[in-house]
Design a protein around this motif. Structure first.
Motif, PDB file in Angstrom:
ATOM      1  N   SER A 182      -5.947  -8.877   4.853  1.00  0.00           N
ATOM      2  CA  SER A 182      -6.976  -8.312   4.875  1.00  0.00           C
ATOM      3  C   SER A 182      -7.513  -8.675   3.199  1.00  0.00           C
ATOM      4  O   SER A 182      -8.912  -8.267   3.313  1.00  0.00           O
ATOM      5  CB  SER A 182      -7.749  -6.915   5.930  1.00  0.00           C
ATOM      6  OG  SER A 182      -7.031  -6.043   4.963  1.00  0.00           O
ATOM      7  N   GLY A 183      -6.153  -8.027   2.305  1.00  0.00           N
ATOM      8  CA  GLY A 183      -6.526  -8.512   0.545  1.00  0.00           C
ATOM      9  C   GLY A 183      -5.426  -7.456   0.044  1.00  0.00           C
ATOM     10  O   GLY A 183      -5.876  -6.697  -1.309  1.00  0.00           O
ATOM     11  N   PHE A 240      -7.534 -13.449  -7.824  1.00  0.00           N
ATOM     12  CA  PHE A 240      -7.518 -15.100  -7.474  1.00  0.00           C
ATOM     13  C   PHE A 240      -6.606 -15.675  -8.277  1.00  0.00           C
ATOM     14  O   PHE A 240      -5.106 -15.784  -8.397  1.00  0.00           O
ATOM     15  CB  PHE A 240      -7.327 -15.911  -6.582  1.00  0.00           C
ATOM     16  CG  PHE A 240      -6.671 -16.238  -5.331  1.00  0.00           C
ATOM     17  CD1 PHE A 240      -6.343 -15.736  -4.164  1.00  0.00           C
ATOM     18  CD2 PHE A 240      -5.955 -17.961  -5.527  1.00  0.00           C
ATOM     19  CE1 PHE A 240      -5.333 -16.698  -3.267  1.00  0.00           C
ATOM     20  CE2 PHE A 240      -5.422 -18.346  -4.786  1.00  0.00           C
ATOM     21  CZ  PHE A 240      -4.783 -18.060  -4.171  1.00  0.00           C
ATOM     22  N   CYS A 265      -7.759  -9.136 -12.367  1.00  0.00           N
ATOM     23  CA  CYS A 265      -7.128  -9.295 -10.728  1.00  0.00           C
ATOM     24  C   CYS A 265      -8.103  -9.890  -9.514  1.00  0.00           C
ATOM     25  O   CYS A 265      -7.388 -10.095  -8.565  1.00  0.00           O
ATOM     26  CB  CYS A 265      -7.948  -7.653  -9.866  1.00  0.00           C
ATOM     27  SG  CYS A 265      -6.820  -6.423 -10.973  1.00  0.00           S
ATOM     28  N   PHE A 323       1.785 -13.649  -0.527  1.00  0.00           N
ATOM     29  CA  PHE A 323       0.944 -13.418  -0.891  1.00  0.00           C
ATOM     30  C   PHE A 323      -0.645 -13.862  -1.126  1.00  0.00           C
ATOM     31  O   PHE A 323      -1.625 -13.346  -1.393  1.00  0.00           O
ATOM     32  CB  PHE A 323       1.353 -12.355  -1.170  1.00  0.00           C
ATOM     33  CG  PHE A 323       2.390 -11.129  -0.528  1.00  0.00           C
ATOM     34  CD1 PHE A 323       2.224 -10.380   0.510  1.00  0.00           C
ATOM     35  CD2 PHE A 323       2.972 -11.254  -1.178  1.00  0.00           C
ATOM     36  CE1 PHE A 323       2.632  -9.868   0.947  1.00  0.00           C
ATOM     37  CE2 PHE A 323       4.475 -10.365  -0.825  1.00  0.00           C
ATOM     38  CZ  PHE A 323       4.219  -9.666   0.113  1.00  0.00           C
ATOM     39  N   PHE A 337       0.760 -16.752   6.907  1.00  0.00           N
ATOM     40  CA  PHE A 337       1.657 -16.131   6.460  1.00  0.00           C
ATOM     41  C   PHE A 337       3.184 -15.577   7.189  1.00  0.00           C
ATOM     42  O   PHE A 337       4.193 -16.024   6.905  1.00  0.00           O
ATOM     43  CB  PHE A 337       1.483 -14.633   6.519  1.00  0.00           C
ATOM     44  CG  PHE A 337       2.081 -13.381   5.569  1.00  0.00           C
ATOM     45  CD1 PHE A 337       2.400 -13.638   3.888  1.00  0.00           C
ATOM     46  CD2 PHE A 337       2.638 -12.572   6.023  1.00  0.00           C
ATOM     47  CE1 PHE A 337       3.256 -13.130   3.509  1.00  0.00           C
ATOM     48  CE2 PHE A 337       3.634 -11.673   5.643  1.00  0.00           C
ATOM     49  CZ  PHE A 337       3.969 -11.777   3.956  1.00  0.00           C
TER      50      PHE A 337
END
Ligand code: PPS
Length: 395
Positions: free
Chosen positions: A143-144, A336, A334, A359, A241
């Motif tokens: 979810s981040g 991406f 922070c 990730f 993932f």
């Protein structure tokens, strides 16, 4: 003699080199490991195996043991007092399904965990002593979490690192190292958690559902920041993932099969909807203790959400900080783009085996439509509506 000749094996076992996150005992490993056990360990293993009738998924069938294999050390979670009878009994009593990467998922307190993860959850529940000043970053997987860990770490350490472009721990280390997971890191493999390097307020990550939080968390005044993401993108991110975690030998999980599992709630820390609903209700009941965030909202209004976060955590930005661009600096650090392009995140990996780059994939809202059929999108929307209909929570 090849191990497969002496002992027919299921085909879905993760190889020994799987990240610890998903590694689980398989019969092949047990066969190998038993060859390297000391006499005491063998006795212990045998007693534990005999002590209780296990279901097929956990049963340690006697199988002829090859003698020519190199010694492989027993995973810690099986070494520990040979897995107490109590824990074996508990695991044996739980509903079990095949995992997405690991062999098994067990449903404990309504949520699904791999065997190894479940043992860590139990240890965490028994041992973690929360402090009133602790901050727990609680998330549904994919979810981040990595993003939230980075943001809160930068927020809480902004005085110590006033110039993040020049020197900042996030430039040199992955957010999962700076803000470790409780159950997946600090208490994994029966570890005795070491808090000596933590300063107050301590920051932890966890995917634990509300019902499974340690009592000390429930009874303390520590704050919980909860983050979730719309279930369609969450599912697609999780599918990618877990496929990265599977080895070439295992092949990829089919989208359809994993989609079916996700819809039935059978995924790491699933059912997704129960997880978000518990925390949503808690955030309404105790807004001073639980802040409920959505990935999409941070994407849409990063500044608004960061200011909200700082207020909730009791460290609001001063007018001067806002004028000096501190909020923007944290968001840039922070982002991406910044994090995923750092050398450390391109090349490093966690002690547990996952590459940091796993990730970071696309980091966008709405990627699900590039992978799911319109029918799949509709089905997830329908489940979401059915499950959350009268809660006030929408995705
Ligand atoms: N900084 C930043 N900003 C925005 N988005 C980001 C960021 N970092 C990671 N990501 C995206 O988050 C997804 C990974 O989720 P998690 O970090 O929760 O994974 S985990 O639960 O910790 O394994 C995964 O989403 P998908 O790209 O959709 O797969 C990551 O790309």
């Amino acid at each position: 003699m090849p191990i497969t000749e002496s002992c027919p094996l299921p085909t879905d076992l993760p190889p020994v080199s799987l990240p610890k996150y998903v590694e689980e005992e398989g019969r092949q490993q047990q066969c190998r490991q038993l060859t390297s056990l000391s006499p005491t360990e063998k006795d212990c293993h045998t007693q534990a195996s005999e002590a209780i009738t296990m279901p097929a998924v956990l049963n340690l069938d006697p199988c002829p043991l090859p003698t020519d294999l190199p010694p492989v050390s027993l995973p810690k979670y099986l070494q520990e007092e040979c897995l107490t009878q109590e824990r074996r009994q508990l695991i044996a009593s739980l509903p079990t399904e095949k995992g997405w990467v690991a062999n098994h998922l067990h449903q404990y307190q309504g949520f699904w965990h791999t065997t190894r993860q479940l043992l860590a959850v139990l240890t965490c529940q028994n041992q973690f002593q929360a402090q009133d000043t602790d901050i727990l970053l609680v998330t549904t997987p994919k979810s981040g979490t990595t993003w939230l860990k980075a943001i809160v770490f930068a927020l809480m350490n902004r005085v110590q690192y006033p110039n993040p472009e020049v020197k900042h721990p996030l430039l040199a280390e992955n957010p999962h190292v700076l803000v470790p997971f409780l159950e997946l890191e600090l208490y994994i493999d029966n570890r005795v958690a070491d808090f000596t390097t933590f300063t107050s307020p301590r920051l932890f990550g966890t995917h634990l559902p509300l019902v499974s939080l340690p009592d000390s968390v429930k009874n303390s005044a520590c704050k919980l920041v909860y983050l979730c993401r719309n279930p369609k993108d969450t599912f697609v991110s999780l599918w990618h993932f877990t496929n990265k975690l599977r080895t070439k030998d295992m092949g990829e999980n089919s989208l359809e099969e994993t989609f079916d599992k996700f819809c039935r709630g059978v995924c790491l820390y699933g059912p997704f909807w129960d997880h978000v609903l518990e925390y949503w209700k808690e955030s309404l009941k105790k807004p001073e203790r639980v802040l409920f965030l959505k990935y999409e909202e941070i994407k849409e209004q990063p500044k608004v959400q960061l200011v909200r976060l700082a207020q909730f955590l009791g460290c609001p930005f001063s007018a001067q900080e806002e004028t000096n661009g501190v909020v923007d600096e944290i968001l840039k650090l922070c982002s991406f783009d910044t994090l995923s392009n750092l050398e450390v995140n391109k090349t490093g990996k966690l002690v547990s085996g996952e590459e940091y780059k796993a990730f970071f994939r696309r980091g966008e809202v709405g990627d699900a439509k590039n992978h799911l059929t319109p029918q799949m999108m509709e089905k997830l929307d329908q489940i979401t509506q059915d499950k959350l209909h009268d809660s006030g929570l929408i995705f």
